[in-house]
Design a protein around this motif. Structure first.
Motif, short mmCIF file in Angstrom:
data_model
loop_
_atom_site.label_atom_id
_atom_site.label_comp_id
_atom_site.label_asym_id
_atom_site.label_seq_id
_atom_site.Cartn_x
_atom_site.Cartn_y
_atom_site.Cartn_z
N MET A 1 0.84 -1.20 0.00
CA MET A 1 0.00 0.00 0.00
C MET A 1 0.87 1.25 0.00
SD MET A 1 -3.07 -0.69 2.61
CE MET A 1 -4.18 -2.05 2.47
N LYS B 1 2.62 1.59 -3.33
CA LYS B 1 1.69 1.58 -4.46
C LYS B 1 2.03 0.48 -5.48
CE LYS B 1 0.21 6.29 -4.11
NZ LYS B 1 0.66 7.07 -3.13
N ASP B 2 2.39 -0.67 -4.96
CA ASP B 2 2.71 -1.83 -5.78
C ASP B 2 1.42 -2.60 -6.01
OD1 ASP B 2 3.68 -4.10 -6.98
OD2 ASP B 2 5.15 -4.56 -5.42
N ARG B 3 0.76 -2.34 -7.13
CA ARG B 3 -0.57 -2.90 -7.40
C ARG B 3 -0.55 -4.43 -7.50
NH1 ARG B 3 -4.71 0.13 -7.13
NH2 ARG B 3 -5.84 -0.99 -8.73
N ASN C 1 0.63 -11.39 -16.85
CA ASN C 1 0.12 -10.97 -15.54
C ASN C 1 0.03 -12.15 -14.57
OD1 ASN C 1 -1.03 -9.17 -13.63
ND2 ASN C 1 -3.07 -9.94 -14.17
N LEU D 1 -0.08 -5.89 -4.04
CA LEU D 1 -1.26 -5.57 -3.26
C LEU D 1 -2.41 -6.51 -3.61
CD1 LEU D 1 -2.47 -3.53 -1.22
CD2 LEU D 1 -3.15 -2.16 -3.19
N ASN D 2 -2.64 -6.73 -4.90
CA ASN D 2 -3.73 -7.61 -5.33
C ASN D 2 -3.49 -9.06 -4.89
OD1 ASN D 2 -5.17 -5.54 -6.51
ND2 ASN D 2 -4.25 -5.86 -8.51
#
Length: 186
Positions: free
Chosen positions: A46, A49-51, A112, A54-55
């Motif tokens: 968070m 900002k490592d998406r 991905n 995080l996901n």
């Protein structure tokens, strides 16, 4: 400001102040090492900002929470072993998705899923090689004492074989046991 206080007092009166989701508690003394690591990684993702991370971590924590509240898993505890099983299930889902996306020629989605897969693998301990698993299988077959061990003894061997699921996935263990048992009969 007044509306906030009024609505807060109304909400506060109907909902217990002690309500917290089960695995997002701040009591890290009772958490397992891996669960604490996941929570810390969630915070770091968070902040940074490592998406992707995080996901993946949110998904894992969600799977753990779901498993703990599932009526079929009454004995679920947040132990590292249970969390490793959850991670292995997530890895299996990613591998199946990669196979399907490859067949559909969706290389963007394959990339991905591969990134998520490598991140999930980073939470697992060092995996046992097939040779190490084979040595353990041979020891168990010798302990059972069956000189004419064959494929029919697969159940006996698997029952006696106590390998850590996080280090040796069951699918690979079964393949190795079959291979060793078929050599014994052949």
């Amino acid at each position: 400001m007044f509306r906030f206080l009024v609505s807060r007092s109304i909400i506060g009166s109907s909902v217990s102040n002690n309500f917290r989701p089960r695995f997002y508690s701040t009591n890290e003394a009772t958490d397992s090492y891996l669960l604490t690591r996941l929570k810390n990684d969630l915070k770091d993702a968070m902040k940074n900002k490592d998406r992707l991370k995080l996901n993946v971590v949110r998904g894992l924590l969600s799977d753990i929470t779901y498993a703990s509240k599932s009526p079929s898993a009454k004995s679920f505890s947040a132990s590292d072993n249970e969390i490793y099983k959850t991670i292995n299930r997530a890895i299996k889902r990613r591998q199946e998705s990669i196979d399907k996306f490859t067949l559909a020629n969706r290389l963007d989605l394959v990339e991905n899923e591969s990134s998520e897969l490598s991140l999930l693998n980073s939470y697992l301990p060092q995996q046992m090689s097939e040779h190490e698993i084979e040595l353990e299988v041979v020891k168990v077959i010798d302990q059972i004492g069956s000189d004419d061990a064959g494929i029919k003894d697969l159940g006996k061997v698997m029952k006696e074989l106590n390998l850590d699921n996080s280090r040796a996935p069951k699918k690979i263990v079964v393949e190795v046991v079959k291979k060793v048992l078929s050599r014994k009969t052949g």
